[in-house]
Design an enzyme around this catalytic site. Structure first.
Site, PDB file in Angstrom:
ATOM      1  CE  LYS A  64      -4.140  -1.903   1.116  1.00  0.00           C
ATOM      2  NZ  LYS A  64      -5.384  -1.721   0.451  1.00  0.00           N
ATOM      3  CG  ASP A  89      -4.443  -0.146  -3.697  1.00  0.00           C
ATOM      4  OD1 ASP A  89      -4.747   0.937  -4.262  1.00  0.00           O
ATOM      5  OD2 ASP A  89      -5.278  -0.902  -3.192  1.00  0.00           O
ATOM      6  CD  GLU A 116      -5.166  -2.346  -6.497  1.00  0.00           C
ATOM      7  OE1 GLU A 116      -6.067  -1.787  -5.828  1.00  0.00           O
ATOM      8  OE2 GLU A 116      -4.738  -3.471  -6.242  1.00  0.00           O
ATOM      9  CG  ASP A 154      -9.785  -1.171  -6.247  1.00  0.00           C
ATOM     10  OD1 ASP A 154     -10.937  -1.624  -6.329  1.00  0.00           O
ATOM     11  OD2 ASP A 154      -9.145  -1.197  -5.178  1.00  0.00           O
ATOM     12  CE  LYS A 159     -10.788  -3.890  -2.655  1.00  0.00           C
ATOM     13  NZ  LYS A 159      -9.911  -3.305  -3.675  1.00  0.00           N
TER      14      LYS A 159
HETATM   15  O1  OSB Z   1      -7.192  -0.789  -0.811  1.00  0.00           O
HETATM   16  O2  OSB Z   1      -7.776  -2.091  -2.417  1.00  0.00           O
HETATM   17  C1  OSB Z   1      -7.831  -1.722  -1.249  1.00  0.00           C
HETATM   18  C2  OSB Z   1      -9.486  -4.405   0.900  1.00  0.00           C
HETATM   19  C3  OSB Z   1     -10.590  -3.719   1.362  1.00  0.00           C
HETATM   20  C4  OSB Z   1     -10.772  -2.416   0.995  1.00  0.00           C
HETATM   21  C5  OSB Z   1      -9.854  -1.784   0.163  1.00  0.00           C
HETATM   22  C6  OSB Z   1      -8.761  -2.467  -0.305  1.00  0.00           C
HETATM   23  C7  OSB Z   1      -8.565  -3.809   0.066  1.00  0.00           C
HETATM   24  C8  OSB Z   1      -7.435  -4.609  -0.391  1.00  0.00           C
HETATM   25  C9  OSB Z   1      -7.629  -6.089  -0.473  1.00  0.00           C
HETATM   26  O3  OSB Z   1      -6.379  -4.111  -0.693  1.00  0.00           O
HETATM   27  C10 OSB Z   1      -6.403  -6.900  -0.708  1.00  0.00           C
HETATM   28  C11 OSB Z   1      -5.897  -6.894  -2.095  1.00  0.00           C
HETATM   29  O4  OSB Z   1      -6.516  -6.269  -3.007  1.00  0.00           O
HETATM   30  O5  OSB Z   1      -4.847  -7.500  -2.328  1.00  0.00           O
HETATM   31 MG    MG Z   2      -7.298  -0.640  -4.160  1.00  0.00          MG
END
Ligand code: OSB
Ligand code: MG
Length: 327
Positions: A138, A166, A195, A218, A240
């Site tokens: 992240k 991300d 992302e 995303d 998701k």
């Molecule tokens: O930041 O993409 C995100 C999970 C819940 C809410 C937001 C996010 C996520 C994840 C899940 O990052 C894990 C993944 O995508 O690998």
């Molecule tokens: Mg994301």
């Protein structure tokens, strides 16, 4: 021929989270959701309905009302349309798919480990990872420059490593460029994708073209005006399902992505082990060539109903749940 009798039950769960899990602006102490159980003759299926605070539009109460309505129609022998609320559409469609044996049992339990940026720690995790060495970091939570340095150090220290990053739309173009500047151009192609780097889609596209760092959508996938299409610099869409909707809708998105040459990455919305293992089955079924983003079980202190292989978290059984309703 008579249709076998239908039965259904609705449960509510509340699972303690590990301390300090923050979602956007809110600390998540427990993960709360619903489980539905459908039965028809010998057939049965489970589904999880768990709106994610700060991400889902619907509240758990709204989801519960919509699920009860859906259940009434289903019990009366009908084929109710899936709810407008994505979490409800996803959970009810999974339960129905299990009942109708349309969701294959084999699963892809590989996950892309979420990593904090410590190369030594990641080295151990990757050594234990079978196959493709891909991890997720992240970014956008601290200084963009710091993120760039961390990514650069990881790629330098671990030559086999590929990264998914991300940023959750946290950067301006200037901040995003600040990040990119610190990532050695020679290693940028080992960033499988980043992302949503920027606040707007236009800025993110520009960033990808200017830096050669591939991006993925995303948040955009859930916006009304989003169209799945091939675009320079874009390599993947993240799906998701709890935030997207029914299995049919997820499948449609996957098919559209594959048709235009994009990867589709099935990803967690922090479901319990019940929902997560279903996501692993969906990933194996619909996106067999892409490792799903499902490394979120350890954010919780327990599993629910079904085990994630190799997890040592305690398992809560159905008796531990509050039954809200049964027919
Ligand atoms: O930041 O993409 C995100 C999970 C819940 C809410 C937001 C996010 C996520 C994840 C899940 O990052 C894990 C993944 O995508 O690998
Ligand atoms: Mg994301």
């Amino acid at each position: 021929m008579t249709t076998p009798i239908r039965n259904a039950a609705l449960y509510r769960y509340s699972l303690p989270m590990e301390a300090g899990i923050v979602l956007r602006n809110q600390r998540l102490k427990t993960r709360d959701g619903l489980l539905i159980h459908l039965q028809q003759g010998e057939q049965q299926g489970w589904g999880e309905i768990a709106p994610l605070p700060e991400f889902s539009q619907e509240t758990l109460e709204q989801a519960q009302q919509a699920t009860l309505l859906w259940l009434q129609t289903w019990l009366a022998g009908g084929q109710p349309a899936f709810s407008e609320w994505p979490s409800v559409a996803f959970g009810t469609s999974c339960a129905l798919a299990e009942l109708q044996e349309q969701l294959p049992l084999s699963a892809d339990y590989r996950k892309v480990p979420l990593c904090t940026g410590d190369p030594d720690e990641l080295f151990d995790v990757l050594a234990a990872l079978p196959g493709e060495k891909v991890a997720k970091v992240k970014v956008g939570l601290y200084e963009a420059v710091r993120d760039g340095m961390i990514v650069n150090v990881l790629l330098e220290a671990l030559p086999e490593l590929k990264l998914r990053l991300d940023a959750n739309r946290s950067w301006t173009r200037a901040k995003a460029d600040g990040f990119a500047k610190y990532v050695n151009p020679a290693w940028r192609d080992r960033i499988a994708f980043l992302e949503e780097p920027c606040k707007t889609r236009d800025e993110s596209r520009d960033f990808a073209l200017a830096t050669g760092i591939a991006i993925a959508w995303d948040e955009s996938v859930r916006e009304a005006d989003f169209v799945v299409q091939a675009e320079p610099g874009v390599v993947a869409i993240v799906i998701k399902p709890t935030l997207v909707g029914s299995l049919a809708r997820c499948r449609e998105l996957v098919n559209q992505a594959h048709q235009v040459g994009l990867s589709a990455v099935i990803s967690s919305s922090i479901e319990s082990s019940l929902g997560l293992t279903q996501l692993a089955r969906i990933a194996h079924w619909l996106t067999p060539d892409t490792v799903p983003g499902l490394d979120t079980l350890n954010l919780m202190q327990a599993q629910l109903l079904r085990r994630w292989p190799e997890s040592n978290l305690p398992l809560l059984d159905i008796d531990a749940l509050e039954c809200l309703w049964r027919n």
